[in-house]
Design a protein around this motif. Structure first.
Motif, short mmCIF file in Angstrom:
data_model
loop_
_atom_site.label_atom_id
_atom_site.label_comp_id
_atom_site.label_asym_id
_atom_site.label_seq_id
_atom_site.Cartn_x
_atom_site.Cartn_y
_atom_site.Cartn_z
N ALA A 58 0.81 -1.21 0.00
CA ALA A 58 0.00 0.00 0.00
C ALA A 58 0.84 1.27 0.00
N GLU A 59 2.17 1.10 0.04
CA GLU A 59 3.07 2.24 -0.07
C GLU A 59 3.53 2.34 -1.52
N GLY A 60 4.59 3.09 -1.79
CA GLY A 60 5.09 3.20 -3.15
C GLY A 60 5.06 4.63 -3.64
N LEU A 61 4.72 4.81 -4.94
CA LEU A 61 4.73 6.13 -5.54
C LEU A 61 3.66 6.26 -6.63
N VAL A 62 3.21 7.48 -6.81
CA VAL A 62 2.42 7.86 -7.98
C VAL A 62 3.39 8.59 -8.92
N GLY A 63 3.33 8.27 -10.20
CA GLY A 63 4.20 8.92 -11.17
C GLY A 63 3.40 9.54 -12.31
N VAL A 64 3.85 10.68 -12.81
CA VAL A 64 3.20 11.32 -13.95
C VAL A 64 4.22 11.58 -15.05
N ALA A 65 3.73 11.58 -16.28
CA ALA A 65 4.57 11.90 -17.44
C ALA A 65 3.69 12.61 -18.45
N ALA A 72 0.08 11.04 -18.67
CA ALA A 72 -0.23 9.75 -18.07
C ALA A 72 0.11 9.78 -16.59
N MET A 73 -0.59 8.94 -15.84
CA MET A 73 -0.34 8.82 -14.41
C MET A 73 -0.46 7.35 -14.01
N VAL A 74 0.46 6.89 -13.18
CA VAL A 74 0.44 5.50 -12.72
C VAL A 74 0.63 5.46 -11.21
N GLU A 75 0.16 4.38 -10.61
CA GLU A 75 0.46 4.11 -9.21
C GLU A 75 1.15 2.76 -9.14
N VAL A 76 2.34 2.74 -8.56
CA VAL A 76 3.08 1.50 -8.36
C VAL A 76 3.28 1.33 -6.86
N ASN A 77 2.81 0.21 -6.34
CA ASN A 77 2.84 0.01 -4.89
C ASN A 77 3.98 -0.90 -4.44
N ALA A 97 5.40 5.32 -16.09
CA ALA A 97 4.55 6.47 -16.42
C ALA A 97 4.81 6.93 -17.85
N GLY A 98 6.08 6.98 -18.23
CA GLY A 98 6.42 7.36 -19.60
C GLY A 98 5.93 6.35 -20.61
N LEU A 99 5.98 5.08 -20.26
CA LEU A 99 5.52 4.02 -21.16
C LEU A 99 4.02 4.12 -21.40
N THR A 154 -0.10 18.42 -15.54
CA THR A 154 0.13 17.50 -14.44
C THR A 154 0.49 18.28 -13.18
N TYR A 155 0.12 17.72 -12.04
CA TYR A 155 0.48 18.31 -10.76
C TYR A 155 0.80 17.19 -9.78
N MET A 156 1.91 17.33 -9.08
CA MET A 156 2.30 16.35 -8.07
C MET A 156 2.44 17.08 -6.73
N HIS A 157 1.63 16.69 -5.78
CA HIS A 157 1.67 17.32 -4.46
C HIS A 157 2.83 16.76 -3.64
N ASN A 158 3.64 17.66 -3.08
CA ASN A 158 4.80 17.26 -2.27
C ASN A 158 5.67 16.23 -2.99
N ALA A 159 6.10 16.56 -4.19
CA ALA A 159 6.89 15.63 -5.01
C ALA A 159 8.21 15.28 -4.32
N VAL A 160 8.57 13.99 -4.36
CA VAL A 160 9.87 13.55 -3.84
C VAL A 160 10.95 13.77 -4.91
N LYS A 161 10.51 13.75 -6.16
CA LYS A 161 11.34 14.05 -7.33
C LYS A 161 10.38 14.58 -8.38
N PRO A 162 10.86 15.28 -9.40
CA PRO A 162 9.94 15.75 -10.43
C PRO A 162 9.09 14.61 -11.00
N GLY A 163 7.76 14.76 -10.91
CA GLY A 163 6.86 13.76 -11.46
C GLY A 163 6.61 12.57 -10.58
N LEU A 164 7.13 12.54 -9.36
CA LEU A 164 6.95 11.41 -8.45
C LEU A 164 6.51 11.90 -7.07
N GLY A 165 5.49 11.27 -6.51
CA GLY A 165 5.02 11.67 -5.20
C GLY A 165 3.89 10.78 -4.73
#
Length: 302
Positions: A58-65, A72-77, A97-99, A154-165
């Motif tokens: 249930a943890e992981g990251l949401v990524g946007v591209a 595109a947006m993905v969730e990888v847990n 996300a890019g794929l 695209t918008y990422m709230h409190n991104a840990v890296k560009p496009g990831l949060g």
């Protein structure tokens, strides 16, 4: 049989990301054949991943591209937040996300697609990552939005890296020109969506079952007022309008000024809001009561 040198072991480790001892064993089992050793590790990776597949991730990251007229947006847990800080895992989420920009948001097709820069599938790459990191991981969901002309911001709230949060938003805005202004507006709407959590774009898109449940609750509340039926119906109509203002994006009060409606802001900009998506990491996943860190500690002791 080829000599199993340290350099050979190192090369195999760099190609697969597997542990040093596993690489050495794979080379021994395959007689020093690099490709056969990779296959041997893949098979072991599949076995290792299967053992972990029942554990809650249930943890992981949401990524946007994003690309021209598409995003595109993905969730990888994964199982722990620690893995979300792993650079290899972060790179995997960004690649997926890019794929999705070209493959689309069908998760099964995304898993089956060839992983960028490799000859194997994205699911196989994930399996290798599971075997290396030691946690269950899943590509949970994906969403792709497109516009014929305009932008998908695209918008990422409190991104840990560009496009990831942990909270990601896509906003589709159609317009013939003023792309830069649309990008800015799209990002502002993304911030609004992240904060206000709308459930539908417009009134007609509200889930009918959710609407009926709301009406049933309101009728029951109004029935105790002792007022006439026609008055009760008007009370319900007013409360339903309030309900729409809470759950419908275009009807919500713009968080940036606390006064305007989102639809007024979009109209003033000369654009048309045609879609949005909001992913919050782990939403809807039922987490078990067990503590994964405690499980690891217990296993180490045992």
């Amino acid at each position: 049989m080829a000599e199993i040198t340290a350099a050979l072991v190192r090369d195999l480790r760099e190609k697969t990301g597997a542990g040093m001892m596993d690489c050495k064993k794979a080379l021994v089992e395959s007689g020093g054949d690099m490709e056969a050793a990779i296959d041997w590790l893949r098979k072991k990776g599949l076995s290792a991943a299967a053992k972990k597949s029942g554990r809650v991730a249930a943890e992981g990251l949401v990524g946007v591209a994003s690309g021209p007229n598409v995003a595109a947006m993905v969730e990888v847990n994964a199982e722990t937040d620690f893995v979300a800080r792993n650079e290899t895992f972060q790179a995997f989420v960004a690649e997926v996300a890019g794929l999705a920009l070209s493959v689309g948001d069908d998760v099964e097709k995304l898993k089956a697609a060839t992983y960028p820069g490799k000859t194997h599938s994205t699911q196989e790459e994930l399996t290798r990552l599971i075997a290396t990191v030691g946690e269950n991981m899943t590509i949970r969901r994906a969403r792709v939005l497109t516009v014929p002309s305009g932008v998908v911001a695209t918008y990422m709230h409190n991104a840990v890296k560009p496009g990831l949060g942990k909270i990601g938003v896509l906003v589709a805005l159609e317009a013939a020109n003023e792309i830069e202004a649309l990008e800015t507006l799209g990002r502002q709407i993304g911030m609004h969506v992240a904060a206000a959590r709308p459930e539908a774009l417009e009134v007609d898109a509200v889930d009918p079952s959710a609407l009926e449940r709301e009406k049933a609750v309101l009728r029951e509340q109004a029935a105790t007022s002792g007022k006439k039926p026609e008055i009760i119906e008007k009370m319900i109509e007013g409360r339903i309008r309030k309900y729409y203002e809470e759950v419908v994006l275009l009807e919500q009060v713009w968080v940036h000024d606390g006064e305007s409606r989102v639809k007024q802001v979009v109209q003033k900009a000369g654009g048309k809001l045609t879609g949005f998506a909001r992913f919050q990491l782990g939403e809807g996943i039922e987490k078990g009561a067990s503590d994964f860190a405690a499980e690891v500690a217990a296993a180490a002791k045992g």
